[in-house]
Design a protein around this motif. Structure first.
Motif, mmCIF file in Angstrom:
data_model
loop_
_atom_site.group_PDB
_atom_site.id
_atom_site.type_symbol
_atom_site.label_atom_id
_atom_site.label_comp_id
_atom_site.label_asym_id
_atom_site.label_seq_id
_atom_site.Cartn_x
_atom_site.Cartn_y
_atom_site.Cartn_z
ATOM 1 N N LEU A 37 7.125 8.656 6.291
ATOM 2 C CA LEU A 37 6.570 7.621 5.417
ATOM 3 C C LEU A 37 5.329 6.987 6.038
ATOM 4 C CD1 LEU A 37 9.894 5.852 4.283
ATOM 5 C CD2 LEU A 37 8.495 7.451 2.944
ATOM 6 N N LYS A 38 5.333 6.874 7.356
ATOM 7 C CA LYS A 38 4.157 6.353 8.057
ATOM 8 C C LYS A 38 3.003 7.340 7.991
ATOM 9 C CE LYS A 38 6.690 3.393 11.305
ATOM 10 N NZ LYS A 38 7.134 3.218 12.725
ATOM 11 N N GLU A 39 3.322 8.623 8.122
ATOM 12 C CA GLU A 39 2.282 9.655 8.040
ATOM 13 C C GLU A 39 1.598 9.637 6.674
ATOM 14 O OE1 GLU A 39 3.740 13.529 9.028
ATOM 15 O OE2 GLU A 39 4.683 12.854 10.893
ATOM 16 N N TYR A 40 2.381 9.392 5.628
ATOM 17 C CA TYR A 40 1.833 9.340 4.276
ATOM 18 C C TYR A 40 1.293 7.959 3.916
ATOM 19 C CZ TYR A 40 3.417 14.026 3.030
ATOM 20 O OH TYR A 40 3.579 15.389 2.948
ATOM 21 N N LYS A 41 1.258 7.068 4.932
ATOM 22 C CA LYS A 41 0.714 5.717 4.773
ATOM 23 C C LYS A 41 1.420 4.926 3.665
ATOM 24 C CE LYS A 41 -3.890 6.765 6.565
ATOM 25 N NZ LYS A 41 -3.541 8.068 7.165
ATOM 26 N N LEU A 42 2.730 5.135 3.566
ATOM 27 C CA LEU A 42 3.528 4.396 2.600
ATOM 28 C C LEU A 42 4.107 3.118 3.189
ATOM 29 C CD1 LEU A 42 5.325 7.365 0.798
ATOM 30 C CD2 LEU A 42 3.529 5.884 -0.133
ATOM 31 N N ILE A 43 4.210 3.084 4.520
ATOM 32 C CA ILE A 43 4.652 1.857 5.214
ATOM 33 C C ILE A 43 3.721 1.614 6.404
ATOM 34 C CG2 ILE A 43 7.042 1.983 4.519
ATOM 35 C CD1 ILE A 43 7.699 3.201 7.218
ATOM 36 N N ASN A 100 12.108 -9.529 5.800
ATOM 37 C CA ASN A 100 11.618 -8.538 6.766
ATOM 38 C C ASN A 100 12.037 -7.114 6.407
ATOM 39 O OD1 ASN A 100 10.061 -7.967 9.048
ATOM 40 N ND2 ASN A 100 11.863 -7.934 10.385
ATOM 41 N N ILE A 101 12.042 -6.813 5.121
ATOM 42 C CA ILE A 101 12.321 -5.458 4.637
ATOM 43 C C ILE A 101 10.996 -4.812 4.223
ATOM 44 C CG2 ILE A 101 13.422 -4.084 2.814
ATOM 45 C CD1 ILE A 101 15.625 -6.210 2.690
ATOM 46 N N LYS A 102 10.761 -3.595 4.676
ATOM 47 C CA LYS A 102 9.558 -2.872 4.256
ATOM 48 C C LYS A 102 9.743 -2.381 2.821
ATOM 49 C CE LYS A 102 8.581 -1.386 8.986
ATOM 50 N NZ LYS A 102 8.525 -0.235 9.918
ATOM 51 N N TYR A 103 8.807 -2.747 1.968
ATOM 52 C CA TYR A 103 8.937 -2.421 0.544
ATOM 53 C C TYR A 103 7.825 -1.466 0.116
ATOM 54 C CZ TYR A 103 9.881 -2.784 -4.384
ATOM 55 O OH TYR A 103 10.207 -2.458 -5.673
ATOM 56 N N ILE A 104 8.225 -0.379 -0.552
ATOM 57 C CA ILE A 104 7.268 0.614 -1.049
ATOM 58 C C ILE A 104 7.212 0.518 -2.578
ATOM 59 C CG2 ILE A 104 6.707 3.062 -1.218
ATOM 60 C CD1 ILE A 104 8.260 3.484 1.391
ATOM 61 N N PRO A 105 6.061 0.216 -3.164
ATOM 62 C CA PRO A 105 5.947 0.192 -4.623
ATOM 63 C C PRO A 105 6.285 1.564 -5.205
ATOM 64 C CG PRO A 105 4.018 -0.813 -3.603
ATOM 65 C CD PRO A 105 4.784 -0.152 -2.502
ATOM 66 N N GLY A 106 7.137 1.566 -6.235
ATOM 67 C CA GLY A 106 7.570 2.846 -6.797
ATOM 68 C C GLY A 106 7.821 2.788 -8.285
ATOM 69 N N ILE A 107 7.902 3.960 -8.868
ATOM 70 C CA ILE A 107 8.218 4.128 -10.285
ATOM 71 C C ILE A 107 8.883 5.488 -10.449
ATOM 72 C CG2 ILE A 107 5.978 5.185 -10.816
ATOM 73 C CD1 ILE A 107 6.073 3.785 -13.559
#
Length: 296
Positions: free
Chosen positions: A290-296, A58-65
């Protein structure tokens, strides 16, 4: 302040990372981190493993590099969040840089030996999974080589020494970073090319630890925003309170995404803890962004 978000973590898919993606997810769970991103150097290999493990906990994960690039002669690290990481462009990027790093690794051995050492090649190979030798690896090998226990050049990096807090990465910064004695040049993409790559695949462009890369040249960040940078890692383990405040205010001025990240690697940076971001605001405010940028 609670540890809630860490958007700058490195796995074994970074040459200087220690842990597997699954191990990092488990560490985040134990630390109470609810939103995370593994942002490996020029690689997206960790994402699928980490996403699956994070979902189970139940951890929100954001794909990143985290992509190396250059701007006006300065080497920078750019974070790309929310990218379509399945695209071949990211595979091509990793292969190109890996090819150069393999060649540079041979040169690093020669340059290191010119400092007065005879690097233990077997010990070096034991640390590398792919033939790439990082400055941190040279530091680890030399500091654990009994032949050099009394070596004066290594003294600052030993326990109690002035560079002993993060000995391996400090050794890298002092000898292998841009402009140092053992520096070997890799032709990285330009900042504009990286901005286009990340945005072209649906991602958000964020400058990592600007206080660390823009030493004494903070004003340059305004130019980067004009070029297309959409966020700033104002809250970073590397930043002094003054630097945190500067980039937090700059982020607000430009109305861009403000993020936080520890740059956790494990043994190469032992003084850095997971979730240690020097964040001075309520991390739920970052979550809202992060929600505003639709990352989560």
């Amino acid at each position: 302040m609670e540890k809630y978000i860490d958007l700058h973590i490195h796995s074994k898919y970074s040459d200087d990372g220690e842990f597997t993606p699954i191990q990092l997810v488990e560490q985040c769970y134990k630390a109470g981190i609810k939103i995370m991103s593994i942002a490996d150097h020029n690689s997206v290999k960790a994402i699928d493993e980490a996403k699956e493990a994070a979902a189970k906990l139940n951890i929100k994960y954001i794909p990143g590099i985290e992509i190396d690039c250059t701007y006006n002669g300065i080497n920078l690290h750019i974070l790309g969040y929310g990218i379509d990481y399945s695209h071949d462009d990211f595979v091509i990027l990793e292969k190109n840089i890996l090819k150069q790093e393999l060649e540079c690794s041979k040169e690093k051995v020669k340059l290191t030996n010119m400092l007065g050492f005879d690097v233990d090649q077997v010990a070096l190979d034991a640390l590398s999974d792919n033939g790439v030798y990082t400055g941190e690896m040279f530091g680890e090998v030399l500091l654990n080589d009994q032949r050099y226990n009394e070596n004066t050049l290594l003294k600052p990096y030993r326990s109690g020494g002035e560079r002993g807090d993060n000995p391996y990465v400090n050794f890298y910064w002092d000898f292998y970073a841009q402009g140092k004695l053992c520096y070997t040049e890799i032709v990285y993409p330009t900042l504009k090319e990286v901005i286009d790559l990340i945005k072209g695949h649906g991602g958000i462009v964020v400058l990592a630890h600007p206080g660390n890369n823009l030493k004494g040249k903070f004003k340059i960040f305004d130019e980067m925003v004009e070029l297309g940078v959409e966020g700033v890692e104002a809250f970073s383990n590397y930043h002094s309170p003054e630097t945190v405040e500067y980039f937090y205010q700059v982020g607000k001025k430009h109305q861009i995404l403000i993020t936080c990240g520890s740059d956790y690697h494990g043994k190469t940076k032992p003084a850095i803890e997971l979730g240690e971001c020097h964040c001075t605001i309520d991390e739920h405010d970052i979550e809202s962004q992060l929600k505003e940028y639709k990352l989560i």
